[in-house]
Structures are given as C-alpha cells and as structure tokens.
Design a protein around this motif. Structure first.
Motif, PDB file in Angstrom:
ATOM      1  N   ILE A 170       0.830  -1.223   0.000  1.00 46.03           N
ATOM      2  CA  ILE A 170       0.000   0.000   0.000  1.00 46.03           C
ATOM      3  C   ILE A 170       0.856   1.261   0.000  1.00 46.03           C
ATOM      4  CG2 ILE A 170      -1.681   1.296   1.367  1.00 46.03           C
ATOM      5  CD1 ILE A 170      -2.782  -1.423   2.308  1.00 46.03           C
ATOM      6  N   SER A 171       1.916   1.239   0.815  1.00 46.45           N
ATOM      7  CA  SER A 171       2.801   2.410   0.862  1.00 46.45           C
ATOM      8  C   SER A 171       3.463   2.665  -0.485  1.00 46.45           C
ATOM      9  CB  SER A 171       3.879   2.204   1.953  1.00 46.45           C
ATOM     10  OG  SER A 171       3.286   2.053   3.233  1.00 46.45           O
TER      11      SER A 171
ATOM     12  N   ALA B 211       2.228   1.806  -3.415  1.00 44.86           N
ATOM     13  CA  ALA B 211       1.212   2.276  -4.371  1.00 44.86           C
ATOM     14  C   ALA B 211       0.920   3.754  -4.167  1.00 44.86           C
ATOM     15  CB  ALA B 211      -0.051   1.456  -4.215  1.00 44.86           C
ATOM     16  N   GLU B 212       0.854   4.214  -2.901  1.00 50.53           N
ATOM     17  CA  GLU B 212       0.586   5.614  -2.630  1.00 50.53           C
ATOM     18  C   GLU B 212       1.747   6.502  -3.093  1.00 50.53           C
ATOM     19  OE1 GLU B 212      -0.177   5.814   1.508  1.00 50.53           O
ATOM     20  OE2 GLU B 212      -2.252   5.087   1.345  1.00 50.53           O
ATOM     21  N   ALA B 213       2.962   5.964  -2.994  1.00 48.26           N
ATOM     22  CA  ALA B 213       4.118   6.747  -3.424  1.00 48.26           C
ATOM     23  C   ALA B 213       4.111   6.994  -4.923  1.00 48.26           C
ATOM     24  CB  ALA B 213       5.407   6.024  -3.022  1.00 48.26           C
TER      25      ALA B 213
END
Length: 296
Positions: free
Chosen positions: A290-291, A293-295
């Motif tokens: 998730i981290s 993908a957000e980056a």
C-alpha cells in the motif's frame, strides 16, 4: 524470536515425538495386563508359603544349631540392601522412588554407625545409588526385560545372596521394590529377606495352618524347613520381580500419557505463535504494498 521456518520444523518435531509417546503408551498398556495378572497370581502363593514357614518355625526350637537363614548370625552390624529396579527408563518415578526409599533407610542406619552395602538388580537403581554410595556398591545385576524373568532367575539371585549370607558378608538383608496397587499407584516397599522374618504371633500361640488341624510332618519340621527356607527367599525375590514388572508398565503408561498430553499442549502453543507471526508477516507485506502504491 524464532522464524516461521524454525517454528514449522519444531512443530513437526513435536508431532513426531507425540506419535512415539502415544505408541509407547499403547505398548505399555498391552504389557501391563499380562504383568498385572502375573503379579496378582503370585501373591497368594508367596503369602501361603510364608504362613507354612511360620507354622513350621513355631514348632521347632531356634538355637545356634538351627539354620542361619532362620536363626541369623546373632549380629546386626552389617546390612545389605537389595535394590530391585529396571534396566530401562521412561517410566516416570518408578525407579527413583525405589532408590529414594533405599537411600533414606541407608542414611538412617549409617547415622547409627551400621555398615550398609548395596546389591542392585537393575541398571537404573545402580546408577542412582552409585553417585552417593560408590564405595558401598557390592554387586550389580542387569535383569533385562522384567516381564521375561522366571523363577530360575530369581532362584539364582537368591542362591547368590544366601551364599554371601553364609559367608558372613552381611548380617541382615532387605529387599527394595515397588508393590503394584493400580495404574496410577505403585508403592515402594522394604522387606527383610535374610534372615527370614517370621510373622509375629501372640505368646503360646502358633500360626494356624489348615484351620488349626493337627498335622503330622514327614520328614520332621527341621528337615522340611531346610528345603523351604531357600525356596522362600527365592519366592520373595520372584514376587518382587513380578510386582516391579507390573509397576514399571503402569508407571510407564502414565508417564507416556502425560508426555502425549504435554506434546499436544506444546503443539497448540507453537501453532498459535506460528499463526501470529505469519499474520504479522502478511500485514507487513500489505503495508509495504500500500505504501508503495501511494508513493506512485
């Protein structure tokens, strides 16, 4: 903290151990029935022979010319402790309880200034006593499978003890073994075997045999006693061996049942720990995905 792979290997190892302990419990249960039947069958004969010897002994005068097996040496300075255990372990407290009783009684006599030595039947008993009484160890026998011992074996042990007694190696001999009560209960027992310990009777009263009937002996009482006394020692040792065989299997069955249960509890705890670590690893991977993908 152990890795997932290490936990998985340990769970597999404990499961294998659990299978072994469960199999050993089943083997002990199968052997217990035969050993228990043999022990219970031998008790009436040993008790009856003891009553016969007591009845005969009450009809003769015990003096210096009597058999030393009955009259003794007239001293009580030198003691021999015949400690009967098994050659094998994994039987719970079966062996240690017998050795503990022998140690306790030996320490009492030593404190009184008596000379105590040990004659062991079974490797486990000798190993337990040798650490504290190395210089007092007289002789050791490895009987093997207690369930396979026969009367000839017991007679051989008895003949050896009687020969040592007649050679004045000791004045009194005690036999230590475990009396079988139930699967959960085995009672360490101490019994005098040399000289023959006769049951105490009231003054001017002899032990009754065959309901107090008048019995004529042929040959005389002393000749019969000369044959029965060595046999009586052998019978008591044989009875102790049978009691030990049943006690060993009962104690082993209980010990293996407890080990199987403990292994099951350990497997449950390890599985919980494994699942927690696995869930934590999955959560960490999801957070990283998730981290990332957000980056982007």
């Amino acid at each position: 903290m152990a890795s997932l792979k290490a936990l998985k290997i340990r769970i597999g190892s404990v499961k294998s151990t659990q299978k072994i302990t469960k199999a050993m419990k089943m083997v002990a249960a199968a052997k217990l029935r035969r050993a228990q039947d043999a022990a219970e069958a031998g008790r009436p004969y040993a008790e009856r022979l003891e009553a016969v010897v007591a009845s005969l002994a009450s009809k003769v005068t015990v003096n210096e010319s009597s058999s030393p097996l009955l009259a003794g040496t007239g001293r009580d300075q030198k003691y021999l402790f015949v400690v009967a255990t098994s050659d094998k372990g994994l039987a719970g407290a079966f062996n240690s309880n017998i050795a503990r009783l022998a140690r306790r009684e030996a320490d009492k006599l030593i404190a009184q200034g008596k000379d105590v030595h040990f004659y062991t039947i079974g490797k486990k008993g000798r190993a337990a006593l040798n650490r504290l009484y190395r210089e007092r160890m007289k002789h050791g026998i490895e009987p093997g499978d207690l369930g396979k011992l026969n009367f000839a074996d017991a007679r051989g042990y008895a003949d050896d003890l009687i020969a040592r007694f007649e050679a004045s190696e000791f004045d009194v001999a005690y036999l230590f073994y475990s009396t079988f009560k139930s699967v959960l209960t085995q009672e360490p027992t101490m019994q005098q075997i040399l000289p023959i310990a006769l049951p105490k009777v009231a003054a001017n009263a002899a032990p009754e045999l065959d309901g107090g009937a008048v019995v004529t002996y042929e040959p005389d009482e002393e000749a019969i006693l000369a044959d029965l006394l060595p046999r009586g020692v052998a019978i008591q040792i044989f009875r102790a061996m049978r009691e030990n065989a049943a006690s060993e299997q009962g104690s082993k069955m209980t010990a293996m049942d407890n080990a199987t249960r403990n292994a099951g509890d350990l497997i449950k705890r390890l599985n919980i720990e494994y699942n927690r670590q696995r869930q934590a690893a999955i959560t960490t991977e999801l957070v990283e995905i998730i981290s990332g993908a957000e980056a982007l």
